[in-house]
Scaffold this motif. Structure first.
Motif, PDB file in Angstrom:
ATOM      1  N   GLY A  19     -25.155  25.807 -18.832  1.00 46.43           N
ATOM      2  CA  GLY A  19     -24.755  25.085 -20.086  1.00 46.43           C
ATOM      3  C   GLY A  19     -25.276  23.758 -20.249  1.00 46.43           C
ATOM      4  N   GLY A  20     -26.395  23.490 -19.406  1.00 45.85           N
ATOM      5  CA  GLY A  20     -26.862  22.078 -19.775  1.00 45.85           C
ATOM      6  C   GLY A  20     -26.127  21.197 -18.746  1.00 45.85           C
ATOM      7  N   ARG A  33     -22.681  14.108 -22.472  1.00 48.65           N
ATOM      8  CA  ARG A  33     -22.510  15.831 -22.288  1.00 48.65           C
ATOM      9  C   ARG A  33     -23.686  15.974 -23.019  1.00 48.65           C
ATOM     10  NH1 ARG A  33     -20.563  20.218 -25.193  1.00 48.65           N
ATOM     11  NH2 ARG A  33     -19.867  21.629 -23.957  1.00 48.65           N
ATOM     12  N   LYS A  34     -24.608  16.988 -22.222  1.00 50.56           N
ATOM     13  CA  LYS A  34     -25.900  17.687 -22.761  1.00 50.56           C
ATOM     14  C   LYS A  34     -26.704  16.840 -23.198  1.00 50.56           C
ATOM     15  CE  LYS A  34     -23.804  22.227 -23.680  1.00 50.56           C
ATOM     16  NZ  LYS A  34     -23.468  23.207 -24.501  1.00 50.56           N
ATOM     17  N   LEU A  52     -23.857  20.302 -13.502  1.00 53.55           N
ATOM     18  CA  LEU A  52     -24.165  21.104 -14.394  1.00 53.55           C
ATOM     19  C   LEU A  52     -23.046  21.619 -14.937  1.00 53.55           C
ATOM     20  CD1 LEU A  52     -26.910  22.953 -11.967  1.00 53.55           C
ATOM     21  CD2 LEU A  52     -27.374  21.344 -13.945  1.00 53.55           C
ATOM     22  N   ILE A  53     -23.190  22.168 -16.103  1.00 54.01           N
ATOM     23  CA  ILE A  53     -22.154  22.588 -17.071  1.00 54.01           C
ATOM     24  C   ILE A  53     -21.915  24.147 -17.030  1.00 54.01           C
ATOM     25  CG2 ILE A  53     -20.988  22.871 -19.210  1.00 54.01           C
ATOM     26  CD1 ILE A  53     -22.313  20.172 -20.021  1.00 54.01           C
ATOM     27  N   ALA A  54     -20.837  24.426 -16.324  1.00 54.72           N
ATOM     28  CA  ALA A  54     -20.393  26.013 -16.237  1.00 54.72           C
ATOM     29  C   ALA A  54     -20.426  26.744 -17.606  1.00 54.72           C
ATOM     30  CB  ALA A  54     -19.299  26.318 -15.395  1.00 54.72           C
ATOM     31  N   SER A  55     -21.307  28.102 -17.603  1.00 52.24           N
ATOM     32  CA  SER A  55     -21.163  28.820 -18.921  1.00 52.24           C
ATOM     33  C   SER A  55     -21.624  30.205 -18.370  1.00 52.24           C
ATOM     34  CB  SER A  55     -22.346  28.033 -19.738  1.00 52.24           C
ATOM     35  OG  SER A  55     -22.530  28.879 -20.927  1.00 52.24           O
ATOM     36  N   GLY A  56     -20.678  30.958 -18.912  1.00 44.50           N
ATOM     37  CA  GLY A  56     -20.983  32.698 -18.798  1.00 44.50           C
ATOM     38  C   GLY A  56     -21.212  32.781 -17.252  1.00 44.50           C
TER      39      GLY A  56
END
Length: 414
Positions: A242-243, A266-267, A233-237
């Motif tokens: 983040g997808g 990616r994504k 998983l992509i870290a975001s906020g």
């Protein structure tokens, strides 16, 4: 922009499990056949849940060995491996990563910013990056770290290279007017990443991933491929909204490695699974293999059961007859006058058979090429919809049906 192979600083996910396995095997913490209880794929540690990808199914898998855990990419197995060996001394685990050489700072001949092109792997004494009680198990399956693809490629290439890890380089030499003016030597980062026995066990595990694990969609019929899938998983906020980032890193042919390849997406627009990247690597690997295939004369021997004479398409008699005479092929004469024929072959001789045609009825164009088939059908008053290439293998109106002028007939060629 900057090249993603160097600059994409993301948690690698399950491709890092191979690092965990190598360290633990080399330290004697585990063997490939040691087993750990995974149950339904949920394991709680310090009030946080470690989840396997199948946990929602409610399937009880009982115990899995380490090699089975690598094959199906079990987060639970890998977290329990590091907790068994390093829960009381996480520094030893990071020391094992250092032994491999994955935390060494490297410089690259590409434009990069900040931490790009470096591996950001946590260690317990880091005062700027708090080491929590859950850092160790989460590191085991590729979180709590940031590693660009070029480092993972370097690591897996080291496995393929019998334990010698070298720094990837983009340019081998500079030439001017056909003469070499500068040559670049390979830089050895780690002469031996692990014991030979550990390396053999890791190679077997990576082969198992593709043969029967999460990477089996990347299995080739031409040669063996070894590697590991990854999904992160992509870290975001402050969270993981983040997808997804999916990847596969491996080498081929597994029994005599010539190439190492990293695939990262990616994504992805569809559901994210590591096996999707394994398919991409398989396609690339097979294209490279076919381009470089070299067969000995013995391997090229002609199958005696195969027809060695050219296959002739059904169609217009006169054109075929002229061509076959120029090629000095043995052809029987027509038994009766006919414009259109189909062909049979026996006793090294081509035999033309008159193709019956009746006005107002659909002709038989099977076995014809596109030009003859379209000409004959349009001459009969039909429109033609054509798909494929080669010879006609199917037609939508059966031969002998009554023609309604202006209707469309579909023909399929293969």
């Amino acid at each position: 922009g900057n090249p993603n192979a160097f600059s994409y600083m993301n948690e690698p996910g399950s491709t890092f499990k191979t690092v965990t396995a190598m360290v633990a095997l080399d330290d004697g913490v585990i063997t490939p056949t040691d087993s750990f209880y995974v149950g339904n794929g949920l394991f709680q540690y310090n009030k946080r849940w470690v989840r396997d990808h199948y946990w929602r199914r409610g399937q009880d898998r009982g115990y899995l060995t380490v090699e089975e855990g690598i094959a199906i990419s079990s987060n639970v197995v890998m977290s329990k491996v590091v907790l068994k060996g390093y829960e009381g001394n996480p520094k030893q685990f990071v020391a094992g990563i250092d032994r491999i050489g994955l935390r060494k700072p490297l410089t690259w001949d590409v434009p990069l910013n900040g931490i790009e092109g470096t591996s950001s792997i946590r260690f317990p004494d880091d005062k700027t990056n708090y080491w929590s009680k859950t850092t160790l198990p989460w590191m085991s399956f590729g979180y709590e770290t940031q590693i660009p693809p070029i480092y993972m490629l370097m690591f897996y290439n080291g496995i393929a290279n019998n334990g010698k890890m070298i720094k990837p380089f983009l340019v081998k030499e500079f030439t001017k007017n056909g003469k070499r003016v500068k040559e670049f030597e390979a830089e050895v980062i780690t002469p031996q990443m692990c014991k030979e026995s550990t390396l053999a066990e890791v190679k077997d595990m990576l082969l198992g991933v593709v043969e029967e694990g999460t990477g089996k969609m990347g299995k080739s019929d031409l040669f063996p491929i070894a590697g590991k899938t990854g999904t992160a998983l992509i870290a975001s906020g402050g969270g993981y909204g983040g997808g997804s980032y999916i990847s596969f890193c491996g080498y081929f042919p597994a029994d005599d490695p010539q190439y190492t390849c990293f695939i990262g997406i990616r994504k992805p627009q569809t559901m994210a699974y590591g096996w999707q990247t394994a398919i991409v690597l398989k396609n690339i690997a097979e294209q490279i293999y076919i381009r470089n295939a070299r067969l000995s004369p013995e391997e090229c021997r002609v199958d005696s059961t195969l027809q060695k004479m050219p296959v002739v398409k059904n169609g217009f008699w006169e054109n075929n007859h002229v061509l076959m005479r120029k090629l000095n092929l043995a052809v029987e004469e027509l038994p009766q006058q006919a414009e259109w024929v189909n062909w049979s072959y026996a006793d090294d001789t081509y035999r033309p058979n008159p193709l019956p045609r009746k006005e107002g009825l659909v002709p038989d164009v099977t076995g014809m090429g596109a030009r003859d088939a379209v000409y004959l059908l349009e001459k009969s008053g039909l429109r033609v919809n054509l798909t494929g290439a080669g010879k006609v293998v199917a037609q939508s109106f059966l031969p002998g049906q009554k023609i309604i002028r202006g209707t469309t007939i579909s023909i399929t060629l293969q």
